[in-house]
Design a protein around this motif. Sequence first.
Motif, mmCIF file in Angstrom:
data_model
loop_
_atom_site.group_PDB
_atom_site.id
_atom_site.type_symbol
_atom_site.label_atom_id
_atom_site.label_comp_id
_atom_site.label_asym_id
_atom_site.label_seq_id
_atom_site.Cartn_x
_atom_site.Cartn_y
_atom_site.Cartn_z
ATOM 1 N N LEU A 1 0.826 -1.203 0.000
ATOM 2 C CA LEU A 1 0.000 0.000 0.000
ATOM 3 C C LEU A 1 0.864 1.257 0.000
ATOM 4 O O LEU A 1 0.566 2.227 -0.715
ATOM 5 C CB LEU A 1 -0.943 0.001 1.204
ATOM 6 C CG LEU A 1 -2.113 -0.992 1.148
ATOM 7 C CD1 LEU A 1 -2.894 -0.969 2.446
ATOM 8 C CD2 LEU A 1 -3.031 -0.695 -0.027
ATOM 9 N N SER B 1 2.117 1.995 -3.437
ATOM 10 C CA SER B 1 1.149 2.531 -4.390
ATOM 11 C C SER B 1 0.783 3.986 -4.102
ATOM 12 O O SER B 1 0.037 4.600 -4.858
ATOM 13 C CB SER B 1 -0.125 1.675 -4.402
ATOM 14 O OG SER B 1 -0.824 1.800 -3.191
ATOM 15 N N LEU B 2 1.330 4.544 -3.012
ATOM 16 C CA LEU B 2 1.051 5.936 -2.664
ATOM 17 C C LEU B 2 2.241 6.857 -2.933
ATOM 18 O O LEU B 2 2.339 7.925 -2.353
ATOM 19 C CB LEU B 2 0.655 6.051 -1.184
ATOM 20 C CG LEU B 2 -0.811 5.768 -0.843
ATOM 21 C CD1 LEU B 2 -1.041 5.905 0.651
ATOM 22 C CD2 LEU B 2 -1.760 6.694 -1.606
ATOM 23 N N TYR C 1 -4.270 3.016 -5.631
ATOM 24 C CA TYR C 1 -4.382 2.646 -4.212
ATOM 25 C C TYR C 1 -5.632 1.806 -3.978
ATOM 26 O O TYR C 1 -5.575 0.773 -3.298
ATOM 27 C CB TYR C 1 -4.427 3.913 -3.359
ATOM 28 C CG TYR C 1 -4.230 3.672 -1.880
ATOM 29 C CD1 TYR C 1 -3.010 3.234 -1.388
ATOM 30 C CD2 TYR C 1 -5.260 3.904 -0.967
ATOM 31 C CE1 TYR C 1 -2.820 3.023 -0.028
ATOM 32 C CE2 TYR C 1 -5.076 3.709 0.392
ATOM 33 C CZ TYR C 1 -3.855 3.263 0.859
ATOM 34 O OH TYR C 1 -3.664 3.056 2.198
ATOM 35 N N TYR D 1 -5.495 -2.118 -2.818
ATOM 36 C CA TYR D 1 -6.162 -2.553 -1.582
ATOM 37 C C TYR D 1 -7.188 -3.654 -1.879
ATOM 38 O O TYR D 1 -7.229 -4.688 -1.187
ATOM 39 C CB TYR D 1 -6.850 -1.365 -0.919
ATOM 40 C CG TYR D 1 -7.696 -1.728 0.273
ATOM 41 C CD1 TYR D 1 -7.116 -2.206 1.446
ATOM 42 C CD2 TYR D 1 -9.086 -1.611 0.235
ATOM 43 C CE1 TYR D 1 -7.894 -2.561 2.535
ATOM 44 C CE2 TYR D 1 -9.858 -1.957 1.327
ATOM 45 C CZ TYR D 1 -9.258 -2.423 2.470
ATOM 46 O OH TYR D 1 -10.029 -2.778 3.553
ATOM 47 N N LEU E 1 -3.463 6.293 3.860
ATOM 48 C CA LEU E 1 -4.052 7.304 2.986
ATOM 49 C C LEU E 1 -4.225 8.620 3.733
ATOM 50 O O LEU E 1 -3.983 9.710 3.178
ATOM 51 C CB LEU E 1 -5.398 6.818 2.445
ATOM 52 C CG LEU E 1 -6.110 7.758 1.471
ATOM 53 C CD1 LEU E 1 -5.214 8.114 0.284
ATOM 54 C CD2 LEU E 1 -7.414 7.138 0.988
#
Length: 210
Positions: free
Chosen positions: A80, A83-84, A98, A102, A141
């Motif tokens: 995660l 991907s950010l 994201y 997930y 996030l």
Amino acid sequence: MEDQKKQVSLEGKGEELETRQRILAAASQLMAQKGFKGATTRKISELAGVNEVTIFRHFTNKKGIVVELLSEMLDVRKPLENSLQGDFGQLREMLIDYGRTYYQLMVDRKELIMISLMECDNYPEVCKLFSNLPLSAIELLDIKLKGFQEQGHLPLSLNTWSVSAMFISTFFHAFMAKYRLHIEFDLKVTEEELFVETTDIMLGGILNRT
């Protein structure tokens, strides 16, 4: 002589690690097929090719296996976080990726997730581990959005945790609808459309905020 002792020690540790992984793999396979209750230490030992004493030496009891297995399987922070990566100009693409990441992480773990849901009452530790799955996604996030907020890209009045929780909840409920309730939502909207449209709705709400 000393070098030989070190080599033997390293080989021993390697064998112990390999045995431990075999036990976890056997437990994962049996739990996916038979649930936590059906995956007895006897059956796990037979499938792993070890005796039960070895299992108890490594994990103490079956609960120890369950906790370690789920700790490994439900640890999703690294993919995660990966991907950010990006700046505010890439926010839309980043959020789509994201959501996709997930959702796919849950799909990859769906058997154990479903079993965990059924066994929460019997294993309180399982509930706590399972809750880390959505909470980790929300937390990461939230940190990213707060960073953009501090840089002046997002309004200070924005509750980034609430936004993050709503975003993640969409994919969690879509996963549960498909794999727990067997609702074929993708007959009306594909998974990729879900990632894109959820992102666009969220960004529309954020960026039009006064």
